[in-house]
Design a protein around this motif. Structure first.
Motif, PDB file in Angstrom:
ATOM      1  N   CYS A 148      -4.984  -1.898  -2.450  1.00 40.93           N
ATOM      2  CA  CYS A 148      -3.921  -2.264  -3.387  1.00 40.93           C
ATOM      3  C   CYS A 148      -4.499  -2.727  -4.721  1.00 40.93           C
ATOM      4  CB  CYS A 148      -3.051  -3.360  -2.779  1.00 40.93           C
ATOM      5  SG  CYS A 148      -2.061  -2.816  -1.356  1.00 40.93           S
TER       6      CYS A 148
ATOM      7  N   TYR B 156      -5.920   0.228  -6.662  1.00 34.70           N
ATOM      8  CA  TYR B 156      -4.901   1.080  -7.278  1.00 34.70           C
ATOM      9  C   TYR B 156      -4.819   0.804  -8.772  1.00 34.70           C
ATOM     10  CZ  TYR B 156      -0.300   2.883  -8.567  1.00 34.70           C
ATOM     11  OH  TYR B 156       0.720   3.544  -9.202  1.00 34.70           O
TER      12      TYR B 156
ATOM     13  N   LEU C 199       2.811   1.830  -3.209  1.00 32.67           N
ATOM     14  CA  LEU C 199       2.006   2.342  -4.328  1.00 32.67           C
ATOM     15  C   LEU C 199       1.511   3.760  -4.086  1.00 32.67           C
ATOM     16  CD1 LEU C 199      -0.187  -0.812  -5.066  1.00 32.67           C
ATOM     17  CD2 LEU C 199       1.773  -0.003  -6.390  1.00 32.67           C
ATOM     18  N   TYR C 200       1.030   4.030  -2.866  1.00 31.30           N
ATOM     19  CA  TYR C 200       0.356   5.295  -2.576  1.00 31.30           C
ATOM     20  C   TYR C 200       1.244   6.328  -1.893  1.00 31.30           C
ATOM     21  CZ  TYR C 200      -4.227   3.163  -3.546  1.00 31.30           C
ATOM     22  OH  TYR C 200      -5.310   2.557  -4.141  1.00 31.30           O
TER      23      TYR C 200
ATOM     24  N   THR D 187      -7.346   6.278  -6.111  1.00 36.95           N
ATOM     25  CA  THR D 187      -6.092   6.906  -6.524  1.00 36.95           C
ATOM     26  C   THR D 187      -6.264   8.343  -6.996  1.00 36.95           C
ATOM     27  OG1 THR D 187      -6.330   6.028  -8.758  1.00 36.95           O
ATOM     28  CG2 THR D 187      -5.076   4.709  -7.204  1.00 36.95           C
TER      29      THR D 187
ATOM     30  N   PHE E 106       0.830  -1.207   0.000  1.00 39.30           N
ATOM     31  CA  PHE E 106       0.000   0.000   0.000  1.00 39.30           C
ATOM     32  C   PHE E 106       0.864   1.255   0.000  1.00 39.30           C
ATOM     33  CE2 PHE E 106      -1.953   3.426   2.475  1.00 39.30           C
ATOM     34  CZ  PHE E 106      -3.123   3.642   1.752  1.00 39.30           C
TER      35      PHE E 106
ATOM     36  N   GLY F 268      -5.300   8.393 -12.108  1.00 38.56           N
ATOM     37  CA  GLY F 268      -5.787   7.038 -11.902  1.00 38.56           C
ATOM     38  C   GLY F 268      -7.204   6.868 -12.402  1.00 38.56           C
TER      39      GLY F 268
END
Length: 300
Positions: free
Chosen positions: A101, A104, A48-49, A137, A45, A132
């Motif tokens: 996740c 995303y 990615l974020y 996102t 997580f 996104g």
């Protein structure tokens, strides 16, 4: 300051994921499994974020290596017992992180209709600061009049940051400030404005109605590019432009807290303004991009 808060949260959660994996090997069997899985999803997580770009995107890769090392250490030193403990709290957090996740990559808007554009910036490494397929996102754009696939793009300096410091009030410190914006398509300029002053970060009280912009109408879609630099717009309404023709420079006008290029595309629908028409998901030179992804010259 929100920038420092997000950066601290990124580093804190990254450290927590490594700590949880380290501790998992000494827990009872049921707790071990869920603690390790929770740690893995938390790591993915934040990978990615996480707002690594506020310090350096290279830290993202350093964190990835450290987490893999902590996972290897988990398998080396694990000692389990059969003593059980309540795992419901960890189970719930694991499900939430796992869902985030997955979302995303998939978003919440189903399979979007795409549009093919030429990337409007040249000579450098660029980064999707916001973007996104809807939630989660692109949460900020999701609330803005159908701009669910809009993108905010910044430029990276040699240190992997978008500015010379974590946060700066000097416009010139931002790598993208003053970059030339080139037309991503051929079409007619239906809106061009460049008289609004640039905001001094993080002030954006002038709001969205004071954005320097260029709006281009193609064959069946409309492209909006905003937050351009004051006095930089090179085209006027009614001009016909071709792909790669310079339009203006990146600035910080309108509803913007730091220099970046905002771009969104909408399908042309008869009788409806462009911003209320169906939003389209952008493909730059045959490739789509998500939140926190790098746009490299070699991919263009």
């Amino acid at each position: 300051m929100i920038t420092y808060l997000l950066l601290a949260l990124t580093i804190g959660l990254a450290a927590l994921s490594i700590f949880l994996m380290y501790r998992a090997s000494r827990k009872p069997l049921a707790d071990l499994v869920f603690t390790a899985v929770l740690s893995a999803f938390l790591a993915l997580f934040i990978y990615l974020y996480g707002m690594w770009v506020f310090l350096s995107i290279y830290l993202k890769y350093v964190f990835g290596v450290l987490f893999l090392l902590s996972t290897a250490w988990f398998f080396i030193r694990r000692k389990t017992t059969l003593r059980g403990r309540s795992i419901w709290g960890k189970f719930i957090f694991t499900i939430l992180l796992g869902a985030a996740c997955v979302l995303y990559f998939t978003g919440t808007t189903g399979v979007p209709k795409t549009v093919e554009l030429d990337f409007p910036l040249k000579k450098g490494r660029y980064f999707v600061l916001q973007g996104g397929k809807g939630l989660p996102t692109n949460i900020f754009h999701f609330s803005l009049r159908g701009a669910i696939y809009a993108m905010d793009i910044v430029k990276l300096n040699k240190y992997g940051n978008r500015a010379n410091t974590v946060f700066s009030r000097k416009l010139e410190d931002y790598a993208i400030f003053g970059d030339t914006v080139y037309s991503p398509c051929s079409g007619k300029v239906v809106r061009a404005h460049g008289d609004n002053p640039d905001n001094i970060p993080p002030n954006m009280t002038r709001g969205p109605k004071n954005t320097n912009m260029v709006v281009i109408e193609g064959d069946n879609y409309t492209v909006f590019m905003g937050h351009l630099k004051m006095g930089s717009v090179m085209v006027k309404e009614g001009d016909m432009v071709k792909i790669g023709e310079p339009l203006g420079c990146v600035g910080n006008s309108g509803f913007s807290s730091e220099p970046h290029l905002h771009i969104q595309v909408h399908e042309i629908e008869k009788g409806r303004p462009w911003y209320a028409s169906r939003p389209l998901y952008i493909r730059f030179n045959g490739k789509t991009y998500l939140l926190n992804e790098m746009i490299r010259e070699k991919n263009l």
